[in-house]
Motif scaffolding. Structure first.
Motif, mmCIF file in Angstrom:
data_model
loop_
_atom_site.group_PDB
_atom_site.id
_atom_site.type_symbol
_atom_site.label_atom_id
_atom_site.label_comp_id
_atom_site.label_asym_id
_atom_site.label_seq_id
_atom_site.Cartn_x
_atom_site.Cartn_y
_atom_site.Cartn_z
ATOM 1 N N ILE A 6 0.827 -1.192 0.000
ATOM 2 C CA ILE A 6 0.000 0.000 0.000
ATOM 3 C C ILE A 6 0.869 1.254 0.000
ATOM 4 C CG2 ILE A 6 -1.904 -1.181 1.172
ATOM 5 C CD1 ILE A 6 -1.172 0.418 3.690
ATOM 6 N N ILE A 7 0.355 2.264 -0.681
ATOM 7 C CA ILE A 7 0.850 3.629 -0.552
ATOM 8 C C ILE A 7 -0.261 4.411 0.129
ATOM 9 C CG2 ILE A 7 1.462 5.744 -1.783
ATOM 10 C CD1 ILE A 7 2.742 4.018 -3.937
ATOM 11 N N MET A 59 -7.539 6.237 -5.477
ATOM 12 C CA MET A 59 -6.480 5.736 -4.591
ATOM 13 C C MET A 59 -6.961 5.844 -3.152
ATOM 14 S SD MET A 59 -3.913 8.999 -5.194
ATOM 15 C CE MET A 59 -4.570 9.535 -6.775
ATOM 16 N N PHE A 60 -6.365 5.038 -2.265
ATOM 17 C CA PHE A 60 -6.789 4.976 -0.873
ATOM 18 C C PHE A 60 -5.824 5.740 0.034
ATOM 19 C CE2 PHE A 60 -8.724 0.620 -1.983
ATOM 20 C CZ PHE A 60 -9.997 1.163 -2.141
ATOM 21 N N GLY A 61 -6.383 6.454 1.002
ATOM 22 C CA GLY A 61 -5.573 7.163 1.985
ATOM 23 C C GLY A 61 -6.173 7.050 3.371
ATOM 24 N N SER A 62 -5.316 7.132 4.379
ATOM 25 C CA SER A 62 -5.772 6.964 5.765
ATOM 26 C C SER A 62 -6.281 8.254 6.390
ATOM 27 C CB SER A 62 -4.623 6.428 6.627
ATOM 28 O OG SER A 62 -3.630 7.434 6.835
ATOM 29 N N ALA A 73 -7.108 -8.575 -9.319
ATOM 30 C CA ALA A 73 -5.827 -8.259 -8.698
ATOM 31 C C ALA A 73 -5.241 -6.959 -9.245
ATOM 32 C CB ALA A 73 -4.851 -9.413 -8.914
ATOM 33 N N ALA A 74 -5.338 -6.725 -10.531
ATOM 34 C CA ALA A 74 -4.785 -5.507 -11.117
ATOM 35 C C ALA A 74 -5.550 -4.280 -10.643
ATOM 36 C CB ALA A 74 -4.817 -5.594 -12.639
ATOM 37 N N GLU A 75 -6.869 -4.396 -10.503
ATOM 38 C CA GLU A 75 -7.668 -3.270 -10.014
ATOM 39 C C GLU A 75 -7.303 -2.933 -8.570
ATOM 40 O OE1 GLU A 75 -11.890 -3.699 -12.350
ATOM 41 O OE2 GLU A 75 -11.418 -5.224 -10.840
ATOM 42 N N LEU A 99 -5.616 0.548 -6.901
ATOM 43 C CA LEU A 99 -6.261 1.298 -5.823
ATOM 44 C C LEU A 99 -5.360 1.431 -4.603
ATOM 45 C CD1 LEU A 99 -9.758 -0.384 -6.147
ATOM 46 C CD2 LEU A 99 -9.329 2.068 -6.438
ATOM 47 N N PHE A 100 -4.654 0.366 -4.262
ATOM 48 C CA PHE A 100 -3.861 0.357 -3.032
ATOM 49 C C PHE A 100 -2.485 0.995 -3.209
ATOM 50 C CE2 PHE A 100 -7.062 -2.647 -1.648
ATOM 51 C CZ PHE A 100 -7.192 -2.370 -0.296
ATOM 52 N N HIS A 101 -1.941 0.968 -4.436
ATOM 53 C CA HIS A 101 -0.630 1.607 -4.586
ATOM 54 C C HIS A 101 -0.330 2.126 -5.986
ATOM 55 C CE1 HIS A 101 1.250 -1.953 -6.521
ATOM 56 N NE2 HIS A 101 0.599 -2.671 -5.648
ATOM 57 N N GLY A 102 -0.796 1.488 -7.024
ATOM 58 C CA GLY A 102 -0.360 1.833 -8.368
ATOM 59 C C GLY A 102 -0.771 3.221 -8.819
ATOM 60 N N THR A 103 -2.016 3.600 -8.574
ATOM 61 C CA THR A 103 -2.484 4.914 -9.017
ATOM 62 C C THR A 103 -1.742 6.021 -8.293
ATOM 63 O OG1 THR A 103 -4.672 4.049 -9.583
ATOM 64 C CG2 THR A 103 -4.491 6.420 -9.224
ATOM 65 N N ALA A 104 -1.579 5.893 -6.993
ATOM 66 C CA ALA A 104 -0.864 6.916 -6.230
ATOM 67 C C ALA A 104 0.574 7.052 -6.719
ATOM 68 C CB ALA A 104 -0.891 6.580 -4.743
#
Length: 295
Positions: free
Chosen positions: A3-4, A245-248, A275-277, A281-286
């Motif tokens: 994750i990012i 993308m996901f953030g805390s 898996a690619a999606e 969301l968890f790191h690639g887009t960011a």
């Protein structure tokens, strides 16, 4: 899952100027009493909160450092990154409608850790009360100046002001815009959610616009998947995994739930995605949007 964390803060109000964290009385805040976060939040605190997750990089957001020194926080963050290896990128403070806007933008040219800037535009408390600050000519002049730099624009405003992105596109048609906190869908009534969805759909159609799925806490209640699952999935349906993308939002959303609760919620809400999606969301887009090394 690597994750990012695409949106969180570091701060140390013991030594740095964050008036909202140190001055009293406290300001009105969407989560109510925030005294629990009026303390240092540094890399070791964030790592401790994210224990159990493969946190490979972090992107820090400006934390309302004193506006008298808009570059101060970015300089401090650059020193932190050099000394501790985090954050991987930073979103700096800017005041787009001030006379010093061009000078501050020039200052960011010497701070390559800063990839984007944020100035929360003036907003109204409810839909239908007129335009917000995003439609102000002085604000838009600053946006036009920003568009002439390599920086991006992180936009935080209630969803009912996202329509004003059309005004922004008139002066900055190609400026990458990252909508913060899922468009702030705090009102979960049926009518409000219809308006929120329509606003996100309109924003998603305005060129290079991305979405941070974060800031989903509700006042006076813990972060729960049953409250947020449909919001998460609707946001992804509208923007797609390659633009979301996901953030805390830590430590702020620590007022509503633990880091594990929030990211476990993101995990559970997207368990049936490919898996690619999920990787996007968890790191690639960011990583792609903020120009980080591949992870």
């Amino acid at each position: 899952m690597k994750i990012i964390d695409c949106h969180h803060h570091y701060w140390d109000p013991r030594v740095n100027p964050h008036p909202w964290l140190t001055d009293r009385p406290m300001i009105p805040f969407r989560y109510g009493d925030y005294s629990a976060i009026c303390r240092p939040w540094l890399p070791e605190d964030h790592a401790r909160a994210a224990a159990g997750w493969d946190l490979v990089a972090s992107i820090t957001m400006e934390g309302e450092w004193s506006p008298a020194d808009p570059l101060g926080e970015a300089r401090w963050m650059a020193r932190l990154a050099q000394e501790q290896g985090t954050p991987a990128a930073h979103v700096g403070q800017i005041w787009l409608d001030r006379d010093d806007c061009a000078k501050v933008l020039d200052g960011y040219a010497t701070l390559p850790l800063t990839r984007s800037v944020r100035h929360k535009p003036r907003s109204t408390p409810r839909p239908g009360m007129g335009p917000g600050g995003l439609a102000d000519p002085a604000y838009l002049a600053g946006v036009a100046a920003l568009a002439r730099t390599p920086l991006m624009f992180d936009l935080q405003c209630p969803w009912w002001h996202l329509a004003d992105l059309a005004r922004l596109r008139e002066v900055a048609p190609d400026l990458p815009v990252i909508v913060n906190h899922t468009g702030l869908p705090a009102d979960r009534s049926p009518d409000a959610l219809v308006g929120w969805r329509a606003a996100l759909e309109q924003a998603a159609g305005m060129g290079t616009v991305y979405l941070k799925i974060s800031g989903l806490g509700l006042p006076g209640r813990p972060w729960r998947l049953e409250d947020n699952r449909d919001i998460i999935r609707t946001a992804i349906d509208i923007f797609g995994p390659d633009r979301a993308m996901f953030g805390s939002n830590f430590p702020v959303d620590g007022l509503c739930g633990s880091f594990d609760t929030i990211f476990s919620g993101f995990d559970a809400a997207t368990r049936d995605y490919g898996a690619a999606e999920r990787a996007a969301l968890f790191h690639g887009t960011a990583a792609r949007v903020y120009g980080l090394d591949p992870v």
